[in-house]
Design an enzyme around this catalytic site. Sequence first.
Site, PDB file in Angstrom:
ATOM      1  N   ARG A 182       0.858  -1.186   0.000  1.00  0.00           N
ATOM      2  CA  ARG A 182       0.000   0.000   0.000  1.00  0.00           C
ATOM      3  C   ARG A 182       0.891   1.232   0.000  1.00  0.00           C
ATOM      4  O   ARG A 182       1.972   1.219   0.588  1.00  0.00           O
ATOM      5  CB  ARG A 182      -0.913   0.008   1.227  1.00  0.00           C
ATOM      6  N   LYS A 208      -2.078  -2.466   7.854  1.00  0.00           N
ATOM      7  CA  LYS A 208      -3.306  -1.990   8.496  1.00  0.00           C
ATOM      8  C   LYS A 208      -3.525  -2.699   9.831  1.00  0.00           C
ATOM      9  O   LYS A 208      -3.132  -3.841  10.025  1.00  0.00           O
ATOM     10  CB  LYS A 208      -4.504  -2.261   7.592  1.00  0.00           C
ATOM     11  N   HIS A 286      -2.226   2.071  -6.400  1.00  0.00           N
ATOM     12  CA  HIS A 286      -3.203   0.999  -6.215  1.00  0.00           C
ATOM     13  C   HIS A 286      -3.282   0.124  -7.458  1.00  0.00           C
ATOM     14  O   HIS A 286      -3.471  -1.100  -7.372  1.00  0.00           O
ATOM     15  CB  HIS A 286      -4.577   1.588  -5.898  1.00  0.00           C
ATOM     16  N   ARG A 289      -0.614  -2.321  -7.308  1.00  0.00           N
ATOM     17  CA  ARG A 289      -0.972  -3.386  -6.367  1.00  0.00           C
ATOM     18  C   ARG A 289      -1.820  -4.444  -7.083  1.00  0.00           C
ATOM     19  O   ARG A 289      -1.623  -5.652  -6.892  1.00  0.00           O
ATOM     20  CB  ARG A 289      -1.724  -2.755  -5.196  1.00  0.00           C
ATOM     21  N   HIS A 312      -3.334  -9.156   2.952  1.00  0.00           N
ATOM     22  CA  HIS A 312      -4.775  -9.357   3.032  1.00  0.00           C
ATOM     23  C   HIS A 312      -5.095 -10.424   4.070  1.00  0.00           C
ATOM     24  O   HIS A 312      -4.477 -11.487   4.080  1.00  0.00           O
ATOM     25  CB  HIS A 312      -5.337  -9.798   1.678  1.00  0.00           C
ATOM     26  N   TYR A 321      -8.616  -8.087  -6.395  1.00  0.00           N
ATOM     27  CA  TYR A 321      -7.460  -7.467  -7.032  1.00  0.00           C
ATOM     28  C   TYR A 321      -7.036  -8.177  -8.318  1.00  0.00           C
ATOM     29  O   TYR A 321      -6.156  -7.706  -9.022  1.00  0.00           O
ATOM     30  CB  TYR A 321      -6.269  -7.468  -6.067  1.00  0.00           C
TER      31      TYR A 321
END
Length: 343
Positions: A182, A208, A286, A289, A312, A321
């Site tokens: 990210r 995250k 993104h 990614r 993830h 994705y």
Amino acid sequence: MVAPPRLERITVDEAARRYLAAVEVETIRGVLSPATARSYTRDVTEFGRLTGRERILDDVTGSDVDTVLVRYQSAPDARYTDPDRKAGPGRSTATVNRFRQSVSRFFAYAARECWVQADPMQWAAPPAKVRGNLRTARTALSAGAARSLLTTAPPDSPARTDQDLALRDRLVVALLLVLGPRVSELARTDVDDVAREPERTTWRIRGKGGNTRTVTLSAPLARALDDYLTRLRPTLAAKRPQDDDAQRALLLSWRGRRIDTQAIRALLARAVRRMPAPYQREATPHALRHTTATLLVADGWDVKVVAELLGHASIATTGVYLDRIEGELAAAIRSHPLGAAIE
């Protein structure tokens, strides 16, 4: 018998102030990323303005929330100042849904703190579906375009040698394309997050929710990192010797400050403009990614491994994705196990 907690009737403004203080604590603890915290702060502050800061939070109904969402959607999107870039008046459905998620989180916290008797979001209208095709900037590059981006020649050296950031920019593009972090993870990486050993180099990615993952860099990536750390970063860091954050940061601007997410997006845009014309198309971090996930799965990687690489928690997220690769369907049909039985 334990008595139920007593309702605290506070204003929207006071509730927002207390909630955002809790968001700041979660950010310091690493539970939330700074980018996520800024988004919550912006959205909850806007919700307070549209609702009425002096209104009692417990008096806000689901119908009131719907009214706020309509007013929010009809307002122009301040992110776009160029009228040619706007697709019609007001904010997009995706932007409104993101705002709605921020408000939902705010009311969930308010319910736990007994600032409301019941969460009004359960009576608000459900979020609208996002229709239409994916934005080009959000979809994967082809393998050819990805290789072109990696090998595009750096720009001519600037007039001032202290502004030559080719080593940094090449490293950033390579990390985004090969490992798919990210953009916020890349911006907040410190030098101490990288372990350089004689036989391998690893990167501890702070993701995250306070989660971390460690990836091993390939030999070319390790060399690109070593070139930047030994040949460029010491010069940049010397410009702000008293700035503790700059001394910790891996990626620095030419002024010696920690590079932010906007600067990463800008350097990527410059790299895309230098690509050969047939491969040029709008691309964001993104999109890279998406590119990482799509190309690795197409090359035979297990989707669980790709999910771990991207950070993830669920492979279902990774599935979102995986964009369709040009020619993939035709190749699959050609290799269909029953194809030979027709002849």
